[in-house]
Design an enzyme around this catalytic site. Structure first.
Site: not given
Ligand code: AOF
Ligand code: ZN
Length: 374
Positions: A189, A57, A173
């Site tokens: 992977r 976002e 294999s």
């Molecule tokens: C979102 N958008 O693209 C993602 C989210 O340590 P931080 O600041 O990177 O926060 C990690 C947490 O944010 C993760 O555990 C999950 O709850 C959320 N991930 N949220 O709005 C994103 N990757």
């Molecule tokens: Zn976020």
């Protein structure tokens, strides 16, 4: 009020596509896609960066002021919590002046879980949830399972003959399946956080277990951790697996301390688990708990036969990828899965939501076991 949509809107479909493209690099964060739209025009499409980098976002908004825009995001925007690496997406969205946010699914992380929706709504933003939910849930299965249970999502893989054998009676294999099937396995992977094999396979094949997909550059994925199950301490010190960093040896107190120390000197990480009840291996549930606590979201269990048998008989597999080659090995070959706890056909693991792909002359049959459901 939230509205549940069965379907995926065209803008959310683009955000999902972006999320899919990020799935090899974000773990242990979720792979999220976002799209910023204004008056029917796409302003930005983005996805989560590497762990610790900007969220989807934040990248879609880029600090812009767009009160007339709508933000599509596959996952509920995050809120501030202790230990967080980036600014909360809810704050960034509120600062942008955006009035409408369309969300795929709720974030299962207990620190977010609905709080993002509340914060946006309290700021007067119109929020819808459910656009593309089925597709997003499927894409995020490892993340959702890990946040719900603390355990990694476990995918079993084997490459077998039409009659379910992974080696001939002499142990030959290489290779049962063709190049396309093997490249598909390398791609998988490259997606997972860890690859598991038993010490038998590590000794007989002496593999490097790295992901080497043909069409992904090394910047497009993170190498998985390599995990060898070796309850009694058999892996030779000169194994290829010990030549590179990121190898974990999961063993038990039955292995010799001296052996463990010499492997650790080579850079291997040693995890000591309880021995398994039958005394051959290690307690797999305990290992999954340890790996989950280390933020491993997904595991790819490559065998051999005994290892897959142990995982299946304890109902620890969530998904299976069976690569099937059009050859016959016969009854004295090695079965893909040594044992399950099955006496009747009804009890036998049955895969659901099957997908069948043709990979040159081979077939990939994959599906979910239902041991865990999102
Ligand atoms: C979102 N958008 O693209 C993602 C989210 O340590 P931080 O600041 O990177 O926060 C990690 C947490 O944010 C993760 O555990 C999950 O709850 C959320 N991930 N949220 O709005 C994103 N990757
Ligand atoms: Zn976020």
């Amino acid at each position: 009020m939230s509205s549940q949509k069965e379907k995926t809107s065209p803008f959310m479909a683009k955000a999902i596509e972006a999320a899919r493209g990020a799935k090899n690099i974000t773990s242990p964060n979720p792979w999220v896609g976002a799209l910023l739209e204004q008056q029917g025009e796409v302003i930005n499409v983005s996805s989560t960066g590497k762990y610790g980098a900007a969220h989807a976002e934040a990248q879609a908004l880029q600090g812009k002021q767009l009160p007339g825009g709508t933000l599509y995001t596959t996952l509920e925007p995050c809120v501030a919590f202790e230990g967080k690496r980036t600014q909360a997406c809810t704050e960034i969205i509120i600062e942008s002046g955006i009035k409408k946010v369309i969300i795929g699914i709720k974030d299962p992380d207990s620190r977010v879980k609905g709080n993002g929706l509340i914060q946006l709504r309290e700021a007067g933003i119109e929020v819808e949830i459910g656009d593309g939910a089925a597709e997003i849930t499927s894409l995020l299965r490892p993340y959702i399972k890990h946040r719900q249970t603390g355990l990694p999502y476990v995918i079993a893989k084997f490459a077998a003959s039409l009659d379910g054998k992974i080696a001939t009676k002499t142990g030959a294999s290489h290779w049962i399946t063709g190049e396309k099937a093997r490249d598909t396995a390398h791609l998988q992977r490259a997606w997972v956080d860890g690859v598991i094999i038993g010490s038998g396979t590590a000794i007989s094949d002496n593999p490097s277990l790295t992901a080497r997909p043909q069409n992904l550059s090394t910047t497009q994925f993170t190498q998985p951790l390599r995990i060898v199950l070796d309850g009694s301490g058999r892996l030779p010190i000169d194994s290829k697996l010990l030549k590179s960093t990121g190898t974990i040896i999961a063993t038990s107190s039955k292995s010799e301390k001296k052996w463990r120390e010499s492997l650790a000197e080579q850079g291997a990480q040693i995890i000591i688990c309880e021995p398994s009840q039958n005394g051959i291996g290690i307690n797999l549930e305990q290992l999954l708990q340890v790996l989950g606590a280390r933020s491993i979201l997904s595991l790819w269990v490559e065998g051999g036969s005994q290892v897959l048998g142990s995982f299946f008989s304890q109902d620890l597999i969530d998904e299976l990828w069976a690569f099937i080659a059009p050859i016959i090995i016969g009854g004295d070959g090695l079965s893909a899965i040594s044992t399950t706890s099955t006496n009747t056909l009804i009890e036998a693991p049955h895969l659901r939501e099957i997908i069948i792909e043709k990979l040159e002359q081979d077939f990939l049959i994959r599906g979910f076991t239902g041991n865990w459901n999102p």
